[in-house]
Design an enzyme around this catalytic site. Structure first.
Site, PDB file in Angstrom:
ATOM      1  N   ASP A   1       0.852  -1.181   0.000  1.00  0.00           N
ATOM      2  CA  ASP A   1       0.000   0.000   0.000  1.00  0.00           C
ATOM      3  C   ASP A   1       0.893   1.238   0.000  1.00  0.00           C
ATOM      4  OD1 ASP A   1      -2.426   1.553   0.333  1.00  0.00           O
ATOM      5  OD2 ASP A   1      -1.760   1.860   2.389  1.00  0.00           O
TER       6      ASP A   1
ATOM      7  N   ASP B   1      -1.784  -0.890   6.259  1.00  0.00           N
ATOM      8  CA  ASP B   1      -1.891  -0.289   7.584  1.00  0.00           C
ATOM      9  C   ASP B   1      -2.717  -1.124   8.552  1.00  0.00           C
ATOM     10  OD1 ASP B   1      -4.507   0.102   6.814  1.00  0.00           O
ATOM     11  OD2 ASP B   1      -4.306   2.256   6.514  1.00  0.00           O
TER      12      ASP B   1
ATOM     13  N   ASP C   1      -6.721  -1.517   4.764  1.00  0.00           N
ATOM     14  CA  ASP C   1      -6.299  -2.545   3.823  1.00  0.00           C
ATOM     15  C   ASP C   1      -6.619  -3.952   4.313  1.00  0.00           C
ATOM     16  OD1 ASP C   1      -5.054  -0.776   1.901  1.00  0.00           O
ATOM     17  OD2 ASP C   1      -3.541  -0.428   3.424  1.00  0.00           O
TER      18      ASP C   1
END
Length: 766
Positions: free
Chosen positions: A314, A513, A517
């Site tokens: 991410d 995180d 996610d």
């Protein structure tokens, strides 16, 4: 010496079993020396029978669950020794088994030490303020909004907000860093940290079950209880090992006519290395990771982590710091910047997204009064819509705000500035008309480029960045981080699909995180949540939580997982190989049963000590660099000489060209630079630099040269965007601005090539 001994209901038996079998052997030996052979035989038989009964009970429990086990060989060895009247052999085998179980008990506790420390230090009570008095209550009874007091040396029991002026805290249990940190009034405190100063007051923002440390404890408990697939594989080995052992023992007896050879084979065939080495290594690796602030949920996760070859990252909060800051407010339609920020911040109060929080912080820092939003609707990955006072406000991506309407020249100009500045932005629409845009910055973590380089050196073949941001903005972050593959403009569902589609090409690892996610983390073979704050939310979605908010801990997690698995396999292969050789020696009559029992105990100790190496793992260097590599790289530099000459030419006179000619010239030049120069630098980064680093001193000696690569990529991307703008409208961009960028690129590339060639000459000692 079975895996069953590691379960909670029998673990307490292991030390007493060692005492009983040891006493039986000792009393029998003394009796034999005193001339009392019957008492000696009875004592030896009693000690071995105790062990046989324990093995029978454990075997029955395993069979009731439909499991088999290599325990059968150990049980047969004791029964055979007793049947043949070999009382001393039976006693020695029983002591061997008991000592192995006890050794496993103590080494497992040693390996679990960090995990037990995490669980044992969890607070059970809190001091709750009740008027002017303090009242001690179970931590489960603390509610959000209540004020608690934490005294010197006490653990913060729940997540909260600091009400005292400042606090000195020990956060090593979460971060692995021993140095104390200072937090100021109003700052967020995580449960699990220790107060090192005066008593502090905290307003609870989470219950104990929802707090950070509760998630940490759940993960630690799961790790202690887990059995990895590689551990469970030992049970299946019994289907082959037990019949093979009986066959060798039967053949030895049949061909030699000596029953004692069969007994000797059974004694040395006890597969303790297989039973002991794997669980000790796995737990040791998990404990080693916990010591570094990396919580691995279970042994299965550790094994999967050791196998990954594809990595998905991410962007916000993972590759970048996650500390989004408002850079500027762009306005249109005669609105004031402060009014646009007030509308956006009022609406953003309804969201916990990092960008929304940054907008609210920016408005509060400017002391702009905010209103309570009404009828708020949030579309993940798109934006917010609602009412602020009498106005309808939309905040988010341009496509969400305009909802299919005409973008307009003003919005195009804002997007272009965002692209050039490599920043993100949220657009604001009020009552159906564009009102402005908020531009944000979120810097790449300082350690990110180094981590990406080392991930490649560790064998990660594919590194992909997943983000919901626009591609133009995300490309700058990807280049700065050193990532080649980018997927932008994704919704949470798109991220899940991207991870799932890659599953056919090998095991996948997703890093995020731990909150936003969570679906993608759950979709990957291994999900890694960054930061202790995500431990609670990620306890189901992610298998690994990096408690310290540092990406380089991911490298340690991968290295620990791979080396732990390698140590477990090596211990099993070595131990089983030695046991097999001992079986052959016993079958041919070269190893008596009594000596075989002693030899098997030595093998067990060696295997366990080897497996304990998983508690202290060090990174391994990359492979060496050959002279052919250096020759190839110097040849590539020479081949790029003509292209660099063209770059130097136009860096000195591009601004004097007519607009149409300038557009065509820049197009040809940029195409060649991206095709030849960029590909050369990417190959250097992927293949050469890991090899070079192995011959230099320091952890990341080539980091300055790697920074040069990323700056070259960034300048090439900007030139590509300028080329596209000139193609669309030759008069849209001052040519002096393009020439300035060409000068910067020319200077940087020549300096970078000179530095590389000087390094190559220093290393070429043929």
């Amino acid at each position: 010496m079975t895996q069953e001994s590691a379960t909670s209901w029998t673990r307490w038996l292991d030390p007493p079993l060692l005492v009983l079998t040891g006493l039986g052997l000792l009393v029998g030996g003394l009796s034999y020396q005193l001339g009392w052979p019957d008492i000696a035989a009875g004592s030896w038989a009693a000690g071995s029978l105790v062990m046989a009964v324990v093995l029978c009970v454990e075997m029955a429990r395993r069979l009731s669950r439909g499991e088999t086990g290599v325990d059968l060989v150990a049980l047969l060895a004791i029964i055979a020794a007793l049947a043949f009247g070999q009382w001393l052999v039976a006693a020695v085998v029983a002591l061997m088994l008991a000592s192995g179980r006890a050794l496993e008990y103590y080494t497992s506790r040693r390996a679990e030490r960090e995990l037990r420390m995490l669980v044992d230090r969890a607070p059970h009570f809190a001091w709750l303020e009740d008027g002017e008095a303090l009242r001690q209550v179970p931590v489960e009874q603390v509610r959000v909004g209540q004020v608690i007091r934490v005294r010197l040396g006490e653990v913060v029991p729940v997540d909260g907000r600091l009400l005292s002026g400042s606090a000195s805290l020990d956060e090593s249990a979460l971060s692995g860093e021993p140095l104390p940190v200072t937090r100021s009034e109003g700052g967020a405190l995580r449960s699990g940290v220790v107060n090192l100063g005066d008593p502090i007051r905290i307003e609870a923002t989470q219950t104990s079950a929802q707090s950070t440390y509760a998630g940490v404890v759940r993960l630690a408990e799961a790790a202690r209880r887990s059995r990895a697939p590689f551990v469970r594989l030992a049970d299946r080995y019994a289907l082959l090992f037990v019949p093979a052992t009986l066959l060798v023992a039967g053949l030895a007896w049949q061909l030699s006519g000596d029953a004692m050879r069969a007994l000797a084979v059974l004694v040395v065939a006890t597969p303790c290395p297989l039973i002991l080495a794997v669980p000790i290594a796995i737990v040791g690796g998990i404990s080693r990771a916990a010591r570094r602030g990396i919580l691995i949920k279970d042994g299965a996760t550790l094994e999967a982590l050791a196998n990954v070859r594809q990595l998905f990252l991410d962007k916000t909060g993972t590759l970048t710091s996650g500390q989004v800051r408002l850079q500027s407010v762009e306005v249109t339609g005669g609105h004031e910047a402060s009014q646009v920020l007030a509308w956006a911040a009022s609406l953003a109060q309804a969201s916990v997204h990092p960008i929304s929080e940054a907008i609210v912080r920016a408005a509060q820092s400017q002391r702009i009064p905010l209103q309570a939003p009404q009828a708020v609707e949030e579309i993940p990955g798109a934006g917010l819509a609602g009412r602020v006072g009498e106005h309808g406000v939309r905040l988010g991506t341009l496509s969400f705000v305009r909802a299919g309407g005409d973008v307009g020249r003003w919005a195009e100009d804002v997007l272009r500035r965002m692209d050039y500045a490599a920043c993100g932005g949220s657009f604001v629409e009020v009552d159906g008309a564009p009102a402005g845009a908020l531009l944000f910055t979120d810097q790449v973590r300082r350690e990110t480029p180094r981590v990406v380089r080392r991930l490649r050196a560790l064998g990660i073949a594919r590194i992909v960045m997943l983000t919901g941001d626009r591609r133009e903005t995300a490309e700058m972050i990807a280049l700065a981080a050193g990532i080649d593959e980018l997927r932008a403009g994704l919704t949470p569902a798109d991220k899940v699909r991207a991870v799932q589609e890659a599953g056919g090409a090998g095991p996948t690892l997703m890093v995020g995180d731990g909150i936003n996610d969570a679906p993608a983390l759950a979709a990957a073979d291994v999900g890694v949540a960054m930061g202790a704050a995500g431990a609670s939310a990620s306890s189901e979605a992610a298998g690994v939580v990096v408690l310290m908010d540092r990406l380089d801990r991911l490298l340690e997690a991968l290295d620990i997982a791979r080396r732990t698995k390698a140590i477990a396999r090596q211990a099993v292969m070595a131990g089983m190989g030695l046991s097999f050789l001992a079986m052959l020696a016993a079958a041919f009559g070269y190893l008596p049963a009594l000596a075989g029992a002693v030899l098997q105990e030595i093998i067990d100790v060696m295997v366990i000590l080897y497996a304990l190496r998983a508690l202290g793992l060090n990174p391994r260097p990359a492979g060496p660099l050959s002279g052919d590599d250096l020759d190839h790289l110097q040849e590539e530099h020479e081949a790029l000489g003509q292209l660099l000459g063209r770059l130097r030419q136009w860096a000195g006179g591009f601004a004097q060209l007519p607009p149409q000619e300038a557009s065509a010239t820049l197009s040809d030049l940029v195409d060649d630079l991206q095709r030849l120069l960029a590909e050369h630098e990417r190959n250097d980064e992927r293949t050469l630099y890991p090899k070079l680093a192995s011959r230099l001193v320091g952890e990341e000696p080539l980091l300055p040269l790697s920074y040069g690569h990323r700056e070259i990529f960034r300048l090439l991307l900007l030139l590509g965007r300028m080329r596209d703008d000139l193609r669309r409208d030759p008069g849209s961009l001052p040519l002096e601005e393009v020439q300035t960028l060409l000068i910067r690129l020319d200077t940087l590339v020549r300096l970078h090539f000179d530095q590389e060639e000087e390094l190559y000459r220093c290393l070429d000692q043929r």
